[in-house]
Enzyme design. Sequence first.
Site, short mmCIF file in Angstrom:
data_model
loop_
_atom_site.label_atom_id
_atom_site.label_comp_id
_atom_site.label_asym_id
_atom_site.label_seq_id
_atom_site.Cartn_x
_atom_site.Cartn_y
_atom_site.Cartn_z
CG HIS A 106 0.00 6.91 5.42
ND1 HIS A 106 1.12 7.44 6.03
CD2 HIS A 106 0.26 5.60 5.25
CE1 HIS A 106 2.01 6.49 6.22
NE2 HIS A 106 1.52 5.35 5.75
CB CYS B 218 5.04 2.41 7.41
SG CYS B 218 4.54 3.90 6.54
CG LEU B 219 6.43 1.14 1.41
CD1 LEU B 219 5.85 1.37 0.02
CD2 LEU B 219 7.53 0.09 1.37
N GLY C 98 0.84 -1.19 0.00
CA GLY C 98 0.00 0.00 0.00
C GLY C 98 0.87 1.24 0.00
CD GLN D 30 3.18 5.91 2.71
OE1 GLN D 30 2.19 5.37 2.24
NE2 GLN D 30 4.20 5.23 3.24
CG HIS E 117 -0.86 1.28 7.22
ND1 HIS E 117 0.04 0.92 8.20
CD2 HIS E 117 -0.15 2.05 6.34
CE1 HIS E 117 1.22 1.45 7.92
NE2 HIS E 117 1.14 2.13 6.80
CD GLU E 118 -1.09 2.54 2.64
OE1 GLU E 118 -0.70 3.72 2.52
OE2 GLU E 118 -0.31 1.63 2.97
#
Length: 172
Positions: free
Chosen positions: A140, A94-95, A45, A50, A136-137
Amino acid sequence: MKLPILIHPDPRLKKVCDPVPDLSDDLRVLAKDMLETMYDAPGIGLAAPQVGVLSRLIVLDCVKEEDAAPRPLVMFNPEIIASSDDMNVYEEGCLSIPDQFADVTRPDAVKVGWIDENGNPQEEEFDGLWATCVQHEIDHLNGKLFIDYLKPLKRQMITRKMVKLKRELARA
C-alpha cells in the site's frame, strides 16, 4: 477516533508514500486511530494511504485466536530487508476493496525493519499470515493493491464492482 477508509478506485491508493522524517504526537495519534479503525472494520492490517494520509505508516495485528492477547504493531517507514525463497499462497482481502478476495502468492517469510512509535529501530522476522499481511500493507505504501497481482480480467471485474459500490454508497 475511527477514520473513514478509502475505497478503490481512489488515486490516493495508487501513490507512493513519503517517508516519515520525524515522529510527532500527531503521527502517534494517527497510528492509534488507525488501530482503532482496523479493529473496528474488522481487519488485520491498515496502511496510512487507506485513510487518506500519504505517509509510510502501517498498523497490523494478525492474532486470530479468541483467547490470545492482541499484538498491535505500529510501523513507521517499514521496509523488507530479506525475503524467503519459499512462496506461500493466501486468500487476501483489503479494507479498501470490501468483500473481494483472491489468492496472492508472496514470499513465505520476510525480515522487516521499521521505527516504532517511540522512535526506536526494530527488526523482526515474520512468517505465515503475519508475513503476508506486512507485505500487503507495505505494498500500500508503494501504491500497489493486492488486485495488482491478479490477471487483468479479474482485476477489472473487481474494480467495476468497487465503482458500483462507491456509487451506491454515494446515493445512500
